[in-house]
Design a protein around this motif. Sequence first.
Motif, short mmCIF file in Angstrom:
data_model
loop_
_atom_site.label_atom_id
_atom_site.label_comp_id
_atom_site.label_asym_id
_atom_site.label_seq_id
_atom_site.Cartn_x
_atom_site.Cartn_y
_atom_site.Cartn_z
N ILE A 35 0.86 -1.19 0.00
CA ILE A 35 0.00 0.00 0.00
C ILE A 35 0.89 1.23 0.00
O ILE A 35 1.70 1.42 0.90
CB ILE A 35 -0.93 0.02 1.22
CG1 ILE A 35 -1.81 -1.23 1.24
CG2 ILE A 35 -1.80 1.28 1.22
CD1 ILE A 35 -2.69 -1.34 2.47
N LEU A 36 0.74 2.05 -1.00
CA LEU A 36 1.50 3.29 -1.12
C LEU A 36 0.61 4.46 -0.72
O LEU A 36 -0.39 4.74 -1.39
CB LEU A 36 2.00 3.48 -2.56
CG LEU A 36 2.82 4.75 -2.80
CD1 LEU A 36 4.19 4.64 -2.14
CD2 LEU A 36 2.97 5.03 -4.29
N VAL A 37 0.96 5.12 0.37
CA VAL A 37 0.22 6.31 0.79
C VAL A 37 0.89 7.51 0.12
O VAL A 37 1.94 7.98 0.54
CB VAL A 37 0.22 6.47 2.32
CG1 VAL A 37 -0.58 7.71 2.72
CG2 VAL A 37 -0.35 5.23 2.98
N SER A 38 0.26 7.98 -0.94
CA SER A 38 0.80 9.10 -1.70
C SER A 38 0.05 10.38 -1.31
O SER A 38 -0.51 10.47 -0.21
CB SER A 38 0.69 8.81 -3.19
OG SER A 38 1.33 9.81 -3.95
N LEU A 90 1.63 -10.32 -5.53
CA LEU A 90 1.97 -8.99 -5.01
C LEU A 90 0.92 -8.01 -5.50
O LEU A 90 0.92 -7.59 -6.66
CB LEU A 90 3.36 -8.56 -5.48
CG LEU A 90 3.86 -7.21 -4.93
CD1 LEU A 90 3.93 -7.24 -3.40
CD2 LEU A 90 5.23 -6.86 -5.51
N ALA A 91 0.00 -7.68 -4.60
CA ALA A 91 -1.07 -6.74 -4.94
C ALA A 91 -0.68 -5.34 -4.48
O ALA A 91 -0.06 -5.18 -3.42
CB ALA A 91 -2.37 -7.17 -4.27
N GLY A 92 -1.03 -4.35 -5.27
CA GLY A 92 -0.66 -2.98 -4.94
C GLY A 92 -1.85 -2.04 -4.93
O GLY A 92 -2.76 -2.16 -5.75
N TYR A 93 -1.85 -1.11 -3.96
CA TYR A 93 -2.88 -0.07 -3.87
C TYR A 93 -2.19 1.28 -3.69
O TYR A 93 -1.16 1.39 -3.01
CB TYR A 93 -3.81 -0.31 -2.69
CG TYR A 93 -4.77 -1.47 -2.87
CD1 TYR A 93 -6.02 -1.28 -3.45
CD2 TYR A 93 -4.41 -2.75 -2.46
CE1 TYR A 93 -6.89 -2.34 -3.61
CE2 TYR A 93 -5.27 -3.82 -2.62
CZ TYR A 93 -6.52 -3.61 -3.20
OH TYR A 93 -7.38 -4.67 -3.37
N VAL A 94 -2.78 2.29 -4.29
CA VAL A 94 -2.31 3.66 -4.12
C VAL A 94 -3.41 4.45 -3.41
O VAL A 94 -4.56 4.45 -3.85
CB VAL A 94 -1.97 4.33 -5.46
CG1 VAL A 94 -1.61 5.80 -5.24
CG2 VAL A 94 -0.82 3.59 -6.14
N VAL A 95 -3.03 5.11 -2.31
CA VAL A 95 -3.95 5.98 -1.58
C VAL A 95 -3.47 7.41 -1.75
O VAL A 95 -2.41 7.78 -1.22
CB VAL A 95 -4.01 5.60 -0.08
CG1 VAL A 95 -4.97 6.54 0.66
CG2 VAL A 95 -4.43 4.16 0.10
N ALA A 96 -4.22 8.20 -2.50
CA ALA A 96 -3.87 9.61 -2.68
C ALA A 96 -4.49 10.39 -1.52
O ALA A 96 -5.68 10.69 -1.51
CB ALA A 96 -4.39 10.13 -4.01
N SER A 97 -3.66 10.69 -0.55
CA SER A 97 -4.14 11.31 0.68
C SER A 97 -4.26 12.82 0.53
O SER A 97 -3.39 13.47 -0.08
CB SER A 97 -3.18 10.98 1.83
OG SER A 97 -3.41 11.81 2.94
N GLY A 98 -5.34 13.36 1.08
CA GLY A 98 -5.43 14.81 1.18
C GLY A 98 -4.38 15.32 2.17
O GLY A 98 -3.72 14.55 2.86
N LEU A 99 -4.21 16.64 2.24
CA LEU A 99 -3.27 17.20 3.21
C LEU A 99 -3.75 16.82 4.61
O LEU A 99 -4.90 17.05 4.96
CB LEU A 99 -3.18 18.71 3.06
CG LEU A 99 -2.76 19.23 1.68
CD1 LEU A 99 -2.48 20.73 1.75
CD2 LEU A 99 -1.55 18.49 1.14
N ILE A 145 -6.79 2.92 5.23
CA ILE A 145 -5.79 1.86 5.04
C ILE A 145 -6.28 0.55 5.66
O ILE A 145 -6.11 -0.53 5.08
CB ILE A 145 -4.45 2.30 5.67
CG1 ILE A 145 -3.91 3.54 4.94
CG2 ILE A 145 -3.43 1.18 5.63
CD1 ILE A 145 -2.71 4.17 5.60
N GLN A 146 -6.91 0.64 6.81
CA GLN A 146 -7.43 -0.56 7.46
C GLN A 146 -8.50 -1.23 6.59
O GLN A 146 -8.54 -2.46 6.46
CB GLN A 146 -8.01 -0.20 8.82
CG GLN A 146 -8.51 -1.40 9.62
CD GLN A 146 -9.04 -1.01 10.98
OE1 GLN A 146 -9.14 0.17 11.29
NE2 GLN A 146 -9.38 -1.99 11.79
N ASN A 147 -9.37 -0.43 5.98
CA ASN A 147 -10.40 -0.99 5.10
C ASN A 147 -9.79 -1.65 3.87
O ASN A 147 -10.30 -2.68 3.39
CB ASN A 147 -11.38 0.10 4.68
CG ASN A 147 -12.53 0.28 5.66
OD1 ASN A 147 -13.61 -0.27 5.47
ND2 ASN A 147 -12.28 1.03 6.72
N ILE A 148 -8.72 -1.08 3.34
CA ILE A 148 -8.06 -1.70 2.19
C ILE A 148 -7.52 -3.08 2.57
O ILE A 148 -7.67 -4.06 1.83
CB ILE A 148 -6.92 -0.79 1.68
CG1 ILE A 148 -7.50 0.49 1.07
CG2 ILE A 148 -6.06 -1.52 0.64
CD1 ILE A 148 -6.45 1.50 0.67
#
Length: 598
Positions: A35-38, A90-99, A145-148
Amino acid sequence: NISESATQQQVEEATWVLTALHNEMLSFTSQKLFILVSTVMTWAMTKPQNPDETDVLVSEEQFIRRRPHPAFRKHHSLEKLVLNLKKSKLAGYVVASGLQYGKGEDLFHYFFKVSWLMEFPKVPIFGHGTNYIPTIHVSDLGGVIQNIIQLRPRPKYIVAIDNSRNTLEDIVQMISHALGPEEIQKLPPQEAIVMKAFKPEELECLGINLRLETFIINDFFNLSWTSEAGMVENMDNIVQEYKDAWQLLPIRILLLGPPAVGKTTLAGKLCHHYRLHQIKLKEVLEEKIAQLEIVNGPNPENISQEIMTAAQTQLGNIHKSMKENQGRLVDRLLFEIVEEKLNSKPCKNQGFVLDGFPKTYEQAKMIFSDVNVDEDAGKEDLALMSKAPAYKQAIAPEYVFALDASDDFLTRRVQGLPENVAEKMRYTQDEFVPRLTKHRQLSGAEETVCDYFDQIEIHPLHIDDPEYTDIMKMITRVVGPPKNYGLSPEEQEEQDQKKEEERRQKRSAEAAERKLRNEAVLAEMAAQYEDWQKNLSEVTRQESEQLEVQALPLRNYLMKYVMPSLTEAMVKCSEIKPEDPVDFLVFKKNPFQQNYLC
């Protein structure tokens, strides 16, 4: 986590981790989740599909069209690498986080800090402030992230923002209202660099102008929102989180005692140590009158007619009361002003030191009790107050210190003051003695101010030390360490310089001490050597005398039995001059048949 506060090195490390996992993927025995927190800064340059529709929200589904801010291109590239993970192991997710905000703050910390410190009459905002900022509370980001992890949703790109549509101006204005002077001032962005408020990359994040529409976290996730409506709507809770995270707790202290006992001096030291506000009745009253006069002045700024009317009425009541009571204000009006001061933002943020007030049980009860009673209060209200243990915890002091000393000690102290100081502090003979007498009368009353605080379980600490040794140390030990931000950068630099100077002086003193010790050792060694030489000479003399004494019997024998014959033989030898004098002396006889030696 490579969100807005991540460095370029962290982005590179995340890229390396992803590459390493991808290379080892075939050896995995079960599926791994990356999981990438972007950050939404990878959307910063994204425009609506129709440029003419400026009010249209950019949909989360259009993530393929996203355009990053130039400083976040590496973030964008890493997002694409994660989205390209197609293998089942290898599964990947991107989370585009607000400020992000909440739990102590990061990007918005500056606005909270200057508001809490009340450093400026208006909280600065850099830029026009009309830009829309996508935000999310850190707890809600954790929930995403927990829900993902639990749900493994089909969409691989998820925008994590709350449902707010707040501009930077909205956010800063609400922070200023909740913590600070309630006003903001717009400054050019370059001023932020000059004032060392923000770094350039932080300003770029605060300058984002983006309105996103998200549906995945709202439609598919089971989030227990902490701040679904955003910062502005939940500012009170966010401020409390901020105070808890930074341990910004107000310290409220009350100092009691007779005149000239040192309350004001000690209050000043405590305020300097803990960064508190010193509350003195005279100054509070003068400050309030000055504020009311400004409101009632010829050119008040942004003040409604209602506020002006109320200020005019209050100012008139104050002047009338002081005129009717020989310059003194009735308790009801005085207590209103004091309570307003204690409820002010600076006192609620940092805390205060009450300098010698209240003086009586009744005054303490009227100020701090939950039931307000004025001069015309009935017996029913008084009875209610006497039974109610509750008090105004937001303004009541946490620590009460009752100082005391003998009358003789206080009198000697006052007599030792310069005349101009005594007049300024009302410590002249005509004023000091009545004040001291009145204090002793109040202290001996049936119910004293200390009794009130005992009743509400804030037990005063009585300090009766005529010399006042280590009082500051005693009080700071009771109160504990400061509960604020600590030193400013300038003060920290000054303290570092002071410590460095102290270290330098200490090193110089140690070097001088070592030099003195060495000189003392050398002097001692020289003295010891001189003593040794004297002792050696004396020992040598004594040994010579001893040898002479021991040699005396042998000398006498030689002089009596040997020397006469030897002398005669030597004379004969010198006359005859034999070829072998030794043989002549030892073995030969003289012409008179005598042995010379035998």
